[in-house]
Structures are given as structure tokens and as C-alpha cells.
Design a protein around this motif. Structure first.
Motif, PDB file in Angstrom:
ATOM      1  N   GLN A  78       0.831  -1.207   0.000  1.00 20.65           N
ATOM      2  CA  GLN A  78       0.000   0.000   0.000  1.00 20.65           C
ATOM      3  C   GLN A  78       0.863   1.254   0.000  1.00 20.65           C
ATOM      4  OE1 GLN A  78      -2.647  -0.096   3.369  1.00 20.65           O
ATOM      5  NE2 GLN A  78      -3.041  -2.258   3.063  1.00 20.65           N
ATOM      6  N   PHE A  79       2.128   1.078   0.285  1.00 24.87           N
ATOM      7  CA  PHE A  79       3.034   2.217   0.379  1.00 24.87           C
ATOM      8  C   PHE A  79       4.082   2.096  -0.716  1.00 24.87           C
ATOM      9  CE2 PHE A  79       1.301   1.155   4.538  1.00 24.87           C
ATOM     10  CZ  PHE A  79       0.722   2.360   4.880  1.00 24.87           C
ATOM     11  N   GLN A  80       4.469   3.244  -1.254  1.00 27.05           N
ATOM     12  CA  GLN A  80       5.441   3.195  -2.348  1.00 27.05           C
ATOM     13  C   GLN A  80       6.801   2.707  -1.874  1.00 27.05           C
ATOM     14  OE1 GLN A  80       5.513   6.754  -4.720  1.00 27.05           O
ATOM     15  NE2 GLN A  80       3.697   6.027  -5.771  1.00 27.05           N
ATOM     16  N   LYS A  81       7.183   3.150  -0.678  1.00 29.30           N
ATOM     17  CA  LYS A  81       8.481   2.753  -0.120  1.00 29.30           C
ATOM     18  C   LYS A  81       8.271   2.345   1.333  1.00 29.30           C
ATOM     19  CE  LYS A  81      10.616   6.809  -0.451  1.00 29.30           C
ATOM     20  NZ  LYS A  81       9.708   7.864  -0.924  1.00 29.30           N
ATOM     21  N   PRO A  82       9.101   1.452   1.869  1.00 29.81           N
ATOM     22  CA  PRO A  82       8.986   1.082   3.282  1.00 29.81           C
ATOM     23  C   PRO A  82       9.028   2.315   4.199  1.00 29.81           C
ATOM     24  CG  PRO A  82      10.571  -0.338   2.180  1.00 29.81           C
ATOM     25  CD  PRO A  82      10.178   0.708   1.178  1.00 29.81           C
ATOM     26  N   GLU A  83       9.821   3.307   3.826  1.00 29.20           N
ATOM     27  CA  GLU A  83       9.933   4.534   4.630  1.00 29.20           C
ATOM     28  C   GLU A  83       8.589   5.258   4.724  1.00 29.20           C
ATOM     29  OE1 GLU A  83      12.037   3.643   2.186  1.00 29.20           O
ATOM     30  OE2 GLU A  83      13.814   3.203   3.393  1.00 29.20           O
ATOM     31  N   ASP A  84       7.783   5.123   3.665  1.00 28.15           N
ATOM     32  CA  ASP A  84       6.455   5.749   3.686  1.00 28.15           C
ATOM     33  C   ASP A  84       5.565   5.074   4.732  1.00 28.15           C
ATOM     34  OD1 ASP A  84       7.332   7.312   1.610  1.00 28.15           O
ATOM     35  OD2 ASP A  84       6.206   6.259   0.055  1.00 28.15           O
ATOM     36  N   LYS A  95       6.626   6.369   8.160  1.00 32.91           N
ATOM     37  CA  LYS A  95       6.110   7.724   8.397  1.00 32.91           C
ATOM     38  C   LYS A  95       4.609   7.685   8.687  1.00 32.91           C
ATOM     39  CE  LYS A  95       6.499  12.287   6.245  1.00 32.91           C
ATOM     40  NZ  LYS A  95       6.898  12.980   5.007  1.00 32.91           N
ATOM     41  N   TYR A  96       3.915   6.848   7.947  1.00 31.56           N
ATOM     42  CA  TYR A  96       2.463   6.722   8.101  1.00 31.56           C
ATOM     43  C   TYR A  96       2.104   6.227   9.494  1.00 31.56           C
ATOM     44  CZ  TYR A  96      -2.243   4.842   7.131  1.00 31.56           C
ATOM     45  OH  TYR A  96      -3.581   4.545   7.144  1.00 31.56           O
ATOM     46  N   ARG A  97       2.742   5.144   9.940  1.00 35.73           N
ATOM     47  CA  ARG A  97       2.354   4.588  11.246  1.00 35.73           C
ATOM     48  C   ARG A  97       2.768   5.523  12.375  1.00 35.73           C
ATOM     49  NH1 ARG A  97       6.750  -0.017  10.047  1.00 35.73           N
ATOM     50  NH2 ARG A  97       8.393   0.626  11.483  1.00 35.73           N
ATOM     51  N   GLN A  98       3.939   6.173  12.225  1.00 35.08           N
ATOM     52  CA  GLN A  98       4.372   7.112  13.262  1.00 35.08           C
ATOM     53  C   GLN A  98       3.414   8.301  13.336  1.00 35.08           C
ATOM     54  OE1 GLN A  98       8.463   7.906  12.132  1.00 35.08           O
ATOM     55  NE2 GLN A  98       9.243   6.304  13.469  1.00 35.08           N
ATOM     56  N   SER A  99       2.977   8.760  12.176  1.00 33.26           N
ATOM     57  CA  SER A  99       2.038   9.891  12.138  1.00 33.26           C
ATOM     58  C   SER A  99       0.717   9.518  12.797  1.00 33.26           C
ATOM     59  CB  SER A  99       1.778  10.317  10.694  1.00 33.26           C
ATOM     60  OG  SER A  99       2.982  10.630  10.045  1.00 33.26           O
ATOM     61  N   ALA A 100       0.215   8.336  12.479  1.00 33.21           N
ATOM     62  CA  ALA A 100      -1.059   7.899  13.065  1.00 33.21           C
ATOM     63  C   ALA A 100      -0.937   7.830  14.586  1.00 33.21           C
ATOM     64  CB  ALA A 100      -1.470   6.544  12.485  1.00 33.21           C
ATOM     65  N   SER A 104      -6.967   4.670  15.585  1.00 32.85           N
ATOM     66  CA  SER A 104      -6.478   3.409  16.160  1.00 32.85           C
ATOM     67  C   SER A 104      -6.513   2.276  15.141  1.00 32.85           C
ATOM     68  CB  SER A 104      -7.312   3.024  17.389  1.00 32.85           C
ATOM     69  OG  SER A 104      -8.604   2.567  17.004  1.00 32.85           O
ATOM     70  N   ARG A 105      -7.301   2.438  14.091  1.00 29.29           N
ATOM     71  CA  ARG A 105      -7.411   1.384  13.073  1.00 29.29           C
ATOM     72  C   ARG A 105      -6.319   1.485  12.020  1.00 29.29           C
ATOM     73  NH1 ARG A 105     -12.795   3.608  12.819  1.00 29.29           N
ATOM     74  NH2 ARG A 105     -13.920   2.798  14.599  1.00 29.29           N
ATOM     75  N   LEU A 106      -5.577   2.564  12.024  1.00 29.16           N
ATOM     76  CA  LEU A 106      -4.665   2.805  10.898  1.00 29.16           C
ATOM     77  C   LEU A 106      -3.258   2.201  10.986  1.00 29.16           C
ATOM     78  CD1 LEU A 106      -5.553   6.534  10.070  1.00 29.16           C
ATOM     79  CD2 LEU A 106      -6.598   4.426   9.223  1.00 29.16           C
ATOM     80  N   PRO A 107      -2.585   2.251  12.131  1.00 28.08           N
ATOM     81  CA  PRO A 107      -1.148   1.975  12.098  1.00 28.08           C
ATOM     82  C   PRO A 107      -0.770   0.552  11.690  1.00 28.08           C
ATOM     83  CG  PRO A 107      -1.779   2.923  14.229  1.00 28.08           C
ATOM     84  CD  PRO A 107      -3.037   2.604  13.494  1.00 28.08           C
ATOM     85  N   PHE A 108      -1.622  -0.434  11.970  1.00 31.83           N
ATOM     86  CA  PHE A 108      -1.148  -1.818  11.913  1.00 31.83           C
ATOM     87  C   PHE A 108      -0.892  -2.326  10.504  1.00 31.83           C
ATOM     88  CE2 PHE A 108      -3.004  -0.957  15.978  1.00 31.83           C
ATOM     89  CZ  PHE A 108      -1.918  -1.281  16.788  1.00 31.83           C
ATOM     90  N   SER A 109      -1.584  -1.777   9.516  1.00 35.91           N
ATOM     91  CA  SER A 109      -1.304  -2.194   8.137  1.00 35.91           C
ATOM     92  C   SER A 109       0.060  -1.686   7.681  1.00 35.91           C
ATOM     93  CB  SER A 109      -2.383  -1.664   7.190  1.00 35.91           C
ATOM     94  OG  SER A 109      -2.254  -0.263   7.042  1.00 35.91           O
ATOM     95  N   ALA A 110       0.632  -0.775   8.452  1.00 35.48           N
ATOM     96  CA  ALA A 110       1.925  -0.197   8.066  1.00 35.48           C
ATOM     97  C   ALA A 110       3.097  -0.864   8.794  1.00 35.48           C
ATOM     98  CB  ALA A 110       1.916   1.313   8.330  1.00 35.48           C
TER      99      ALA A 110
END
Ligand code: ASC
Length: 150
Positions: free
Chosen positions: A23-29, A32-37, A74-80
Motif C-alpha cells: 500500500q506504500f510506495q516505499k517502506p519509509e512511507d 512515516k504513516y504509522r508514526q504519524s497515526a 487506532s485502526r490505521l497503524p497496523f497495516s503499516a
């Protein structure tokens, strides 16, 4: 079946089983996504916690609005945390990827506790909110103790 059809079916099967990281272009994305959430979730949770501890006056509508944000986030971070996202200088311990089911169970427990907090804020009952805040805090800490570096 001709070779083209076989290739197409293989591609479709592969797409259906793609890791969450895709779902993310790069692992770094994903990082960033999970940290932001987590960052935004913590901000909104702390606003309710401040009411629960009496640091700020209880505002039922604000508590509910914040709980709704926490519940959605709370539903967002785990897919990342998918395969291949164990990258960069982060506090995520390798155990997250070694014990994915256990880690995910901790995430589910946190989501359940947040759901109860959301219900408590809907009722507008401060005592119920205080108890629910305590349970959410415990669920945060449990995973941090196991899966987050100091
Ligand atoms: C918070 C926050 C956490 C948890 C944790 C509870 O407000 O940002 O990570 O509560 O400290 O122990």
C-alpha cells in the motif's frame, strides 16, 4: 488455458496476497504513516486523559470528539507494520515482525479499549471515562513495554 490467461490469473492471485507494505510506495512511507497515526492518536488521547486527571475541565462534547478521532486513528497503524517495513532508525523492535500475531493481538486489545472509551464519552459519564482512559493507557503501555525501544 492459454499462457496469457494463466499469467493473468497468477497476477491477480499475487495482487490479492500482496503484503500490506504494498500500500506504500516505499517502506519509509509506511514508517512515516504509522508514526504519524500514533502521534495524532496520542495527541487526541492526551486531551481526554487531561480531563480524566482533572488537569483541564471536563467538556463532554470535546471528550467525545477526541474519542472519535482516537477510534478512527487506532485502526490505521497496523497495516503499516507489514513485511519489509522494518527499516530506518525507529523504536520499533524486531519482535514486532517475529511475533506478528501477538503484536496484532495487542493492537486489537488497544482498539477494543478505545471502543469502550468511545462508548463512555457517548454516555458523557466522567467516572466511566476515567476508567476507560486507564484501560486504554494500559493497552498502550503493554505494547510499548514489549515492542518499543526506550
Ligand atoms: C499517552 C501516550 C501514550 C500512552 C502511554 C500510557 O497519552 O502518548 O503512549 O498514554 O503513556 O502508559
Amino acid at each position: 488455458m492459454n499462457r496469457f490467461a494463466t499469467a493473468l490469473l497468477t497476477a491477480a492471485a499475487l495482487a490479492a496476497s500482496l503484503p500490506a507494505a504494498a500500500q506504500f510506495q516505499k517502506p519509509e512511507d509506511a514508517v512515516k504513516y504509522r508514526q504519524s497515526a500514533f502521534t495524532v492518536m496520542a495527541s487526541h488521547f492526551s486531551r481526554i486523559a487531561a480531563m480524566a486527571s482533572g488537569k483541564v475541565p471536563f467538556d463532554a462534547a470535546a471528550a467525545k470528539a477526541n474519542a472519535d478521532v482516537v477510534a478512527a486513528l487506532s485502526r490505521l497503524p497496523f497495516s503499516a507494520f507489514g513485511p519489509g517495513t522494518e527499516v530506518g532508525q525507529t523504536r520499533a523492535k524486531p519482535e514486532i515482525w517475529a511475533e506478528q500475531d501477538k503484536f496484532r493481538a495487542g493492537g486489537n486489545a488497544m482498539q477494543d479499549a478505545v471502543g469502550k472509551l468511545q462508548v463512555a464519552t457517548q454516555a458523557g459519564n466522567l467516572d466511566q471515562i476515567k476508567a476507560a482512559v486507564g484501560e486504554v493507557g494500559k493497552s498502550c503501555k503493554s505494547c510499548h513495554d514489549q515492542y518499543r525501544k526506550e
